[in-house]
Design a protein around this motif. Sequence first.
Motif, PDB file in Angstrom:
ATOM      1  N   ALA A 299     -14.643  19.051 -28.797  1.00  0.00           N
ATOM      2  CA  ALA A 299     -14.236  20.469 -28.784  1.00  0.00           C
ATOM      3  C   ALA A 299     -12.718  20.496 -28.783  1.00  0.00           C
TER       4      ALA A 299
ATOM      5  N   GLU B  87      -0.196   7.661 -23.584  1.00  0.00           N
ATOM      6  CA  GLU B  87       0.366   8.232 -24.816  1.00  0.00           C
ATOM      7  C   GLU B  87       1.574   9.124 -24.508  1.00  0.00           C
TER       8      GLU B  87
ATOM      9  N   ARG C  55     -10.971  16.397 -28.933  1.00  0.00           N
ATOM     10  CA  ARG C  55     -11.142  16.703 -30.359  1.00  0.00           C
ATOM     11  C   ARG C  55     -11.845  15.607 -31.146  1.00  0.00           C
ATOM     12  N   LYS C  56     -11.469  14.354 -30.879  1.00  0.00           N
ATOM     13  CA  LYS C  56     -11.833  13.275 -31.810  1.00  0.00           C
ATOM     14  C   LYS C  56     -13.133  12.587 -31.401  1.00  0.00           C
TER      15      LYS C  56
ATOM     16  N   GLY D  99       4.170  11.960 -12.756  1.00  0.00           N
ATOM     17  CA  GLY D  99       5.449  11.425 -13.236  1.00  0.00           C
ATOM     18  C   GLY D  99       5.172  10.510 -14.426  1.00  0.00           C
TER      19      GLY D  99
HETATM   20  P1  NAP Z   1      -3.332  11.482 -23.917  1.00  0.00           P
HETATM   21  O1  NAP Z   1      -3.979  10.158 -23.679  1.00  0.00           O
HETATM   22  O2  NAP Z   1      -2.907  11.802 -25.310  1.00  0.00           O
HETATM   23  O3  NAP Z   1      -4.291  12.615 -23.339  1.00  0.00           O
HETATM   24  C1  NAP Z   1      -4.458  13.866 -23.940  1.00  0.00           C
HETATM   25  C2  NAP Z   1      -5.940  14.126 -24.057  1.00  0.00           C
HETATM   26  O4  NAP Z   1      -6.139  15.448 -24.534  1.00  0.00           O
HETATM   27  C3  NAP Z   1      -6.638  13.183 -25.036  1.00  0.00           C
HETATM   28  O5  NAP Z   1      -7.883  12.815 -24.497  1.00  0.00           O
HETATM   29  C4  NAP Z   1      -6.827  14.031 -26.302  1.00  0.00           C
HETATM   30  O6  NAP Z   1      -7.997  13.576 -26.994  1.00  0.00           O
HETATM   31  C5  NAP Z   1      -6.987  15.418 -25.680  1.00  0.00           C
HETATM   32  N1  NAP Z   1      -6.541  16.489 -26.565  1.00  0.00           N
HETATM   33  C6  NAP Z   1      -5.351  16.628 -27.219  1.00  0.00           C
HETATM   34  N2  NAP Z   1      -5.329  17.745 -27.931  1.00  0.00           N
HETATM   35  C7  NAP Z   1      -6.528  18.352 -27.710  1.00  0.00           C
HETATM   36  C8  NAP Z   1      -7.108  19.550 -28.177  1.00  0.00           C
HETATM   37  N3  NAP Z   1      -6.461  20.369 -29.021  1.00  0.00           N
HETATM   38  N4  NAP Z   1      -8.366  19.875 -27.751  1.00  0.00           N
HETATM   39  C9  NAP Z   1      -9.051  19.057 -26.924  1.00  0.00           C
HETATM   40  N5  NAP Z   1      -8.550  17.908 -26.440  1.00  0.00           N
HETATM   41  C10 NAP Z   1      -7.301  17.557 -26.844  1.00  0.00           C
HETATM   42  O7  NAP Z   1      -2.028  11.647 -23.030  1.00  0.00           O
HETATM   43  P2  NAP Z   1      -1.656  11.397 -21.473  1.00  0.00           P
HETATM   44  O8  NAP Z   1      -0.264  10.902 -21.497  1.00  0.00           O
HETATM   45  O9  NAP Z   1      -2.688  10.626 -20.750  1.00  0.00           O
HETATM   46  O10 NAP Z   1      -1.593  12.909 -20.924  1.00  0.00           O
HETATM   47  C11 NAP Z   1      -2.663  13.484 -20.176  1.00  0.00           C
HETATM   48  C12 NAP Z   1      -2.148  14.687 -19.392  1.00  0.00           C
HETATM   49  O11 NAP Z   1      -1.153  14.270 -18.448  1.00  0.00           O
HETATM   50  C13 NAP Z   1      -1.499  15.762 -20.257  1.00  0.00           C
HETATM   51  O12 NAP Z   1      -1.838  17.040 -19.732  1.00  0.00           O
HETATM   52  C14 NAP Z   1      -0.012  15.491 -20.074  1.00  0.00           C
HETATM   53  O13 NAP Z   1       0.781  16.639 -20.287  1.00  0.00           O
HETATM   54  C15 NAP Z   1       0.011  15.045 -18.619  1.00  0.00           C
HETATM   55  N6  NAP Z   1       1.186  14.221 -18.250  1.00  0.00           N
HETATM   56  C16 NAP Z   1       1.313  12.953 -18.721  1.00  0.00           C
HETATM   57  C17 NAP Z   1       2.385  12.169 -18.292  1.00  0.00           C
HETATM   58  C18 NAP Z   1       2.493  10.716 -18.716  1.00  0.00           C
HETATM   59  O14 NAP Z   1       3.365   9.975 -18.238  1.00  0.00           O
HETATM   60  N7  NAP Z   1       1.652  10.233 -19.590  1.00  0.00           N
HETATM   61  C19 NAP Z   1       3.359  12.690 -17.435  1.00  0.00           C
HETATM   62  C20 NAP Z   1       3.235  14.024 -17.021  1.00  0.00           C
HETATM   63  C21 NAP Z   1       2.133  14.779 -17.420  1.00  0.00           C
HETATM   64  P3  NAP Z   1      -8.239  13.879 -28.568  1.00  0.00           P
HETATM   65  O15 NAP Z   1      -7.069  13.300 -29.291  1.00  0.00           O
HETATM   66  O16 NAP Z   1      -9.554  13.199 -28.856  1.00  0.00           O
HETATM   67  O17 NAP Z   1      -8.336  15.362 -28.679  1.00  0.00           O
END
Ligand code: NAP
Length: 267
Positions: A65, A194, A41-42, A188
């Motif tokens: 997007a 984030e 998005r950003k 995990g």
């Molecule tokens: P993150 O850095 O916040 O990643 C989320 C990404 O999605 C960001 O690049 C964000 O960028 C984008 N995003 C969010 N809303 C969006 C939208 N409406 N449209 C398009 N892009 C969007 O968080 P993360 O922790 O690395 O998580 C990444 C993935 O891993 C996620 O699917 C999460 O459920 C999964 N996961 C994470 C963990 C963990 O420990 N971190 C554990 C299990 C699963 P913008 O803000 O620029 O849109």
Amino acid sequence: MQLDLDFDGRHVVVFGGTTGINFGIAHAFARQGAHLTVASRKAENVEAAIADLRRHGGKVFGTTADVRDFDAVGAALQASARQFGPIDVLVSGAAGNFLCEAKDMSSNGFRVVVDIDLVGSFHVLRQAHAHLRKPGASVINITAPQSFVPMRYQAHACAAKAGVDQLTRVLALEWGAQGVRVNSISPGPIDGTEGFRKLMAPSESEREAARNAVPLKRFGSLDDIANLALFLASPYASYISGALIPCDGGGALESVKPVLESAGAQI
Ligand code: NAP
Ligand code: COA
């Protein structure tokens, strides 16, 4: 430590690929010579991701997007296909989350996470289908332990990620005949991300307890997840489709322990 696999000139698209785990995946493919498309998005996240990926060599296309906007996702994928041709690897990982007890969650609060994680995944997969290399493409959805482990304060994410897992299975069924493999990675707790920051209590003692709850006694790293993505996209995984693969040090298994204990089991 990072796997060494050749993705020279392959087109890899990472939706939600500008920060955290998904950016780690994009980075790993860029280091292996792939042409990268990243979208989120950003604009500031997209620009920072493009600059970082370009420092590591490969060709990069980035665009903003919101996955909730079907037409915007379609336009982003059209533009990326014009740049780099058919998609060899599609990673769909955009997600949003916050902690909130179900009884306090507003309808919009529930909906926003389902819209991003589940409806957004459908938009990405549906709009990408026309551009996937057939045969040969590998699709990877980023799911979470919430998809099969019920967690307090996570009604929205549990419902959404369970839906993402079923999308993985259904599309593996539907797209297999075209030579497209569809799998999910379930990370995990990945330190420094984030998602981890949002769900994990900040005190050192609670971090220690959480680390100890992982059978392998450590949090995961970006490379742990990126290596699995490289493997799943590679010819070494050419007979794997419809799989939901935890990459969590065994953590999701451990989370059933309190349930068994409360039922009186000796474990
Ligand atoms: P993150 O850095 O916040 O990643 C989320 C990404 O999605 C960001 O690049 C964000 O960028 C984008 N995003 C969010 N809303 C969006 C939208 N409406 N449209 C398009 N892009 C969007 O968080 P993360 O922790 O690395 O998580 C990444 C993935 O891993 C996620 O699917 C999460 O459920 C999964 N996961 C994470 C963990 C963990 O420990 N971190 C554990 C299990 C699963 P913008 O803000 O620029 O849109
Ligand atoms: N507790 C309770 N409700 C919350 C909340 C919280 N911490 N954060 C947001 N909400 C509710 C809002 O109150 C709003 O509902 P309302 O209209 O009934 O008041 C609804 O959720 C939508 O919030 P809004 O801030 O407008 O959504 P957004 O589209 O701007 O942001 C989020 C989406 C809320 C998911 C935001 O956290 C986000 O952008 N996350 C992406 C990064 C992320 O979460 N990464 C981790 C991935 S696992």
